[in-house]
Design a protein around this motif. Structure first.
Motif, PDB file in Angstrom:
ATOM      1  N   ALA A  75       0.833  -1.210   0.000  1.00 47.67           N
ATOM      2  CA  ALA A  75       0.000   0.000   0.000  1.00 47.67           C
ATOM      3  C   ALA A  75       0.864   1.255   0.000  1.00 47.67           C
ATOM      4  O   ALA A  75       0.516   2.245  -0.647  1.00 47.67           O
ATOM      5  CB  ALA A  75      -0.946   0.003   1.193  1.00 47.67           C
ATOM      6  N   ASP A  76       1.989   1.230   0.723  1.00 47.24           N
ATOM      7  CA  ASP A  76       2.899   2.380   0.744  1.00 47.24           C
ATOM      8  C   ASP A  76       3.417   2.674  -0.655  1.00 47.24           C
ATOM      9  O   ASP A  76       3.449   3.831  -1.100  1.00 47.24           O
ATOM     10  CB  ASP A  76       4.098   2.125   1.665  1.00 47.24           C
ATOM     11  CG  ASP A  76       3.731   1.968   3.120  1.00 47.24           C
ATOM     12  OD1 ASP A  76       2.722   2.545   3.563  1.00 47.24           O
ATOM     13  OD2 ASP A  76       4.479   1.250   3.829  1.00 47.24           O
ATOM     14  N   VAL A  77       3.846   1.624  -1.342  1.00 39.38           N
ATOM     15  CA  VAL A  77       4.397   1.798  -2.693  1.00 39.38           C
ATOM     16  C   VAL A  77       3.291   2.231  -3.658  1.00 39.38           C
ATOM     17  O   VAL A  77       3.486   3.149  -4.462  1.00 39.38           O
ATOM     18  CB  VAL A  77       5.095   0.506  -3.176  1.00 39.38           C
ATOM     19  CG1 VAL A  77       5.661   0.688  -4.585  1.00 39.38           C
ATOM     20  CG2 VAL A  77       6.205   0.102  -2.200  1.00 39.38           C
ATOM     21  N   HIS A  78       2.129   1.632  -3.546  1.00 39.18           N
ATOM     22  CA  HIS A  78       0.987   2.005  -4.389  1.00 39.18           C
ATOM     23  C   HIS A  78       0.657   3.483  -4.206  1.00 39.18           C
ATOM     24  O   HIS A  78       0.463   4.215  -5.185  1.00 39.18           O
ATOM     25  CB  HIS A  78      -0.210   1.111  -4.041  1.00 39.18           C
ATOM     26  CG  HIS A  78      -1.429   1.394  -4.837  1.00 39.18           C
ATOM     27  ND1 HIS A  78      -2.520   2.028  -4.315  1.00 39.18           N
ATOM     28  CD2 HIS A  78      -1.734   1.126  -6.137  1.00 39.18           C
ATOM     29  CE1 HIS A  78      -3.447   2.145  -5.253  1.00 39.18           C
ATOM     30  NE2 HIS A  78      -3.002   1.609  -6.356  1.00 39.18           N
ATOM     31  N   ALA A  79       0.606   3.945  -2.966  1.00 36.51           N
ATOM     32  CA  ALA A  79       0.303   5.355  -2.691  1.00 36.51           C
ATOM     33  C   ALA A  79       1.395   6.265  -3.254  1.00 36.51           C
ATOM     34  O   ALA A  79       1.104   7.331  -3.812  1.00 36.51           O
ATOM     35  CB  ALA A  79       0.134   5.573  -1.197  1.00 36.51           C
ATOM     36  N   ALA A  80       2.659   5.858  -3.111  1.00 36.66           N
ATOM     37  CA  ALA A  80       3.776   6.665  -3.609  1.00 36.66           C
ATOM     38  C   ALA A  80       3.752   6.797  -5.124  1.00 36.66           C
ATOM     39  O   ALA A  80       4.290   7.756  -5.681  1.00 36.66           O
ATOM     40  CB  ALA A  80       5.104   6.058  -3.148  1.00 36.66           C
ATOM     41  N   LEU A  81       3.109   5.857  -5.783  1.00 33.40           N
ATOM     42  CA  LEU A  81       2.986   5.909  -7.245  1.00 33.40           C
ATOM     43  C   LEU A  81       1.771   6.729  -7.680  1.00 33.40           C
ATOM     44  O   LEU A  81       1.432   6.774  -8.853  1.00 33.40           O
ATOM     45  CB  LEU A  81       2.885   4.492  -7.810  1.00 33.40           C
ATOM     46  CG  LEU A  81       4.142   3.635  -7.651  1.00 33.40           C
ATOM     47  CD1 LEU A  81       3.866   2.195  -8.048  1.00 33.40           C
ATOM     48  CD2 LEU A  81       5.299   4.211  -8.456  1.00 33.40           C
ATOM     49  N   GLY A  82       1.096   7.342  -6.729  1.00 34.40           N
ATOM     50  CA  GLY A  82      -0.072   8.153  -7.055  1.00 34.40           C
ATOM     51  C   GLY A  82      -1.374   7.389  -6.954  1.00 34.40           C
ATOM     52  O   GLY A  82      -2.394   7.844  -7.459  1.00 34.40           O
ATOM     53  N   ALA A  83      -1.338   6.220  -6.313  1.00 35.76           N
ATOM     54  CA  ALA A  83      -2.521   5.370  -6.118  1.00 35.76           C
ATOM     55  C   ALA A  83      -3.275   5.139  -7.429  1.00 35.76           C
ATOM     56  O   ALA A  83      -4.459   5.460  -7.543  1.00 35.76           O
ATOM     57  CB  ALA A  83      -3.434   5.948  -5.042  1.00 35.76           C
ATOM     58  N   PRO A  84      -2.589   4.555  -8.421  1.00 36.14           N
ATOM     59  CA  PRO A  84      -3.280   4.286  -9.682  1.00 36.14           C
ATOM     60  C   PRO A  84      -4.472   3.359  -9.459  1.00 36.14           C
ATOM     61  O   PRO A  84      -4.484   2.570  -8.509  1.00 36.14           O
ATOM     62  CB  PRO A  84      -2.211   3.619 -10.550  1.00 36.14           C
ATOM     63  CG  PRO A  84      -1.166   3.139  -9.608  1.00 36.14           C
ATOM     64  CD  PRO A  84      -1.232   4.028  -8.410  1.00 36.14           C
ATOM     65  N   GLY A  85      -5.455   3.474 -10.332  1.00 36.24           N
ATOM     66  CA  GLY A  85      -6.655   2.651 -10.216  1.00 36.24           C
ATOM     67  C   GLY A  85      -6.322   1.171 -10.163  1.00 36.24           C
ATOM     68  O   GLY A  85      -5.391   0.710 -10.810  1.00 36.24           O
ATOM     69  N   LEU A  86      -7.097   0.452  -9.384  1.00 38.89           N
ATOM     70  CA  LEU A  86      -6.847  -0.973  -9.216  1.00 38.89           C
ATOM     71  C   LEU A  86      -7.539  -1.818 -10.275  1.00 38.89           C
ATOM     72  O   LEU A  86      -7.161  -2.958 -10.498  1.00 38.89           O
ATOM     73  CB  LEU A  86      -7.312  -1.421  -7.825  1.00 38.89           C
ATOM     74  CG  LEU A  86      -6.566  -0.775  -6.664  1.00 38.89           C
ATOM     75  CD1 LEU A  86      -7.211  -1.171  -5.337  1.00 38.89           C
ATOM     76  CD2 LEU A  86      -5.099  -1.174  -6.692  1.00 38.89           C
ATOM     77  N   PHE A  87      -8.559  -1.260 -10.914  1.00 38.04           N
ATOM     78  CA  PHE A  87      -9.335  -2.029 -11.876  1.00 38.04           C
ATOM     79  C   PHE A  87      -9.433  -1.281 -13.203  1.00 38.04           C
ATOM     80  O   PHE A  87      -9.496  -0.062 -13.234  1.00 38.04           O
ATOM     81  CB  PHE A  87     -10.745  -2.301 -11.348  1.00 38.04           C
ATOM     82  CG  PHE A  87     -10.747  -2.992 -10.016  1.00 38.04           C
ATOM     83  CD1 PHE A  87     -10.311  -4.292  -9.887  1.00 38.04           C
ATOM     84  CD2 PHE A  87     -11.182  -2.324  -8.886  1.00 38.04           C
ATOM     85  CE1 PHE A  87     -10.291  -4.925  -8.657  1.00 38.04           C
ATOM     86  CE2 PHE A  87     -11.178  -2.949  -7.647  1.00 38.04           C
ATOM     87  CZ  PHE A  87     -10.725  -4.253  -7.526  1.00 38.04           C
ATOM     88  N   ALA A  88      -9.497  -2.046 -14.257  1.00 38.10           N
ATOM     89  CA  ALA A  88      -9.607  -1.458 -15.589  1.00 38.10           C
ATOM     90  C   ALA A  88     -11.057  -1.432 -16.066  1.00 38.10           C
ATOM     91  O   ALA A  88     -11.316  -1.062 -17.199  1.00 38.10           O
ATOM     92  CB  ALA A  88      -8.746  -2.253 -16.578  1.00 38.10           C
ATOM     93  N   ILE A  89     -11.993  -1.816 -15.202  1.00 46.37           N
ATOM     94  CA  ILE A  89     -13.398  -1.799 -15.610  1.00 46.37           C
ATOM     95  C   ILE A  89     -14.125  -0.675 -14.890  1.00 46.37           C
ATOM     96  O   ILE A  89     -13.706  -0.219 -13.831  1.00 46.37           O
ATOM     97  CB  ILE A  89     -14.100  -3.151 -15.342  1.00 46.37           C
ATOM     98  CG1 ILE A  89     -14.024  -3.535 -13.864  1.00 46.37           C
ATOM     99  CG2 ILE A  89     -13.510  -4.242 -16.206  1.00 46.37           C
ATOM    100  CD1 ILE A  89     -14.795  -4.792 -13.507  1.00 46.37           C
ATOM    101  N   GLY A  90     -15.185  -0.219 -15.474  1.00 46.94           N
ATOM    102  CA  GLY A  90     -15.963   0.854 -14.866  1.00 46.94           C
ATOM    103  C   GLY A  90     -17.248   1.083 -15.640  1.00 46.94           C
ATOM    104  O   GLY A  90     -17.576   0.348 -16.567  1.00 46.94           O
ATOM    105  N   SER A  91     -17.957   2.105 -15.242  1.00 50.96           N
ATOM    106  CA  SER A  91     -19.232   2.429 -15.876  1.00 50.96           C
ATOM    107  C   SER A  91     -19.019   3.036 -17.253  1.00 50.96           C
ATOM    108  O   SER A  91     -18.074   3.795 -17.475  1.00 50.96           O
ATOM    109  CB  SER A  91     -20.007   3.419 -15.005  1.00 50.96           C
ATOM    110  OG  SER A  91     -20.275   2.852 -13.747  1.00 50.96           O
TER     111      SER A  91
END
Length: 152
Positions: A75-91
Motif C-alpha cells: 500500500a505504501d508503494v501504491h500510494a507513492a505511485l499516485g494510487a493508480p486505479g486498481l481495476f480497468a473496468i468501470g461504468s
C-alpha cells in the motif's frame, strides 16, 4: 485498456535493492527492468517523496532503501505511485439518464467498491519483507541458484 505495471516494477526493483549494501544507479535498475534510466528516476522520485527510497548524487551515488523492508507495505508503494486505479473496468456513462444503466452503475460501483476495499486491505497487510522471504525460500529450493541472485 493498458495495464499499469508500475507497482509490480517498483516492488521488483526495491527487492533487488534490498540485497545491496551500496547505492544502485538508475542505469543498473533500468537493466533489471530492461527499461529506461530516466523512467526509473521519474518513478523512483515518488518513492523518494514517500521516504521509501533515498537518492545520492555524484560518484558513488544512487538509490538506497529509505527504511527496512518490514516497514514498507505494498500500500505504501501504491500510494507513492499516485494510487493508480486498481481495476480497468468501470461504468460506460457516469451520469446516465437511462434507468437500466443507473441500476447497472449502482451495482458496479457497489461491487467494485467492495473489491477495492479488500484489495487495499491486502496491500496494507503485505510487507516487502514477506515478499523477500518468499523469494529467499524459492532460491533455497532452486538447485542452480546463483550465489548472488540480485545482480544482473
Amino acid at each position: 485498456m493498458k495495464t499499469d505495471t508500475r507497482l509490480s516494477a517498483m516492488l521488483h526493483l526495491l527487492l533487488h535493492m534490498a540485497g545491496r549494501q551500496d547505492p544502485v544507479t538508475s542505469e543498473e535498475l533500468a537493466r533489471y527492468m530492461h527499461g529506461n534510466p530516466a523512467a526509473v528516476r521519474r518513478t523512483m522520485a515518488g518513492l523518494r517523496g514517500a521516504g521509501i527510497v533515498r537518492s545520492g548524487k555524484g560518484h558513488g551515488g544512487g538509490w538506497t532503501l529509505g527504511r527496512p523492508l518490514a516497514e514498507i507495505t505494498l500500500a505504501d508503494v501504491h500510494a507513492a505511485l499516485g494510487a493508480p486505479g486498481l481495476f480497468a473496468i468501470g461504468s460506460r456513462n457516469a451520469q446516465p439518464t437511462c434507468l437500466v444503466e443507473q441500476a447497472v452503475n449502482a451495482s458496479m460501483q457497489e461491487t467494485l467498491g467492495e473489491a477495492e476495499r479488500l484489495v487495499q486491505a491486502r496491500l496494507r497487510s503485505v510487507t516487502l519483507a514477506s515478499i523477500d522471504a518468499d523469494f529467499r525460500a524459492r532460491m533455497a529450493q532452486h538447485p542452480n541458484a546463483p550465489k548472488e541472485p540480485r545482480h544482473v
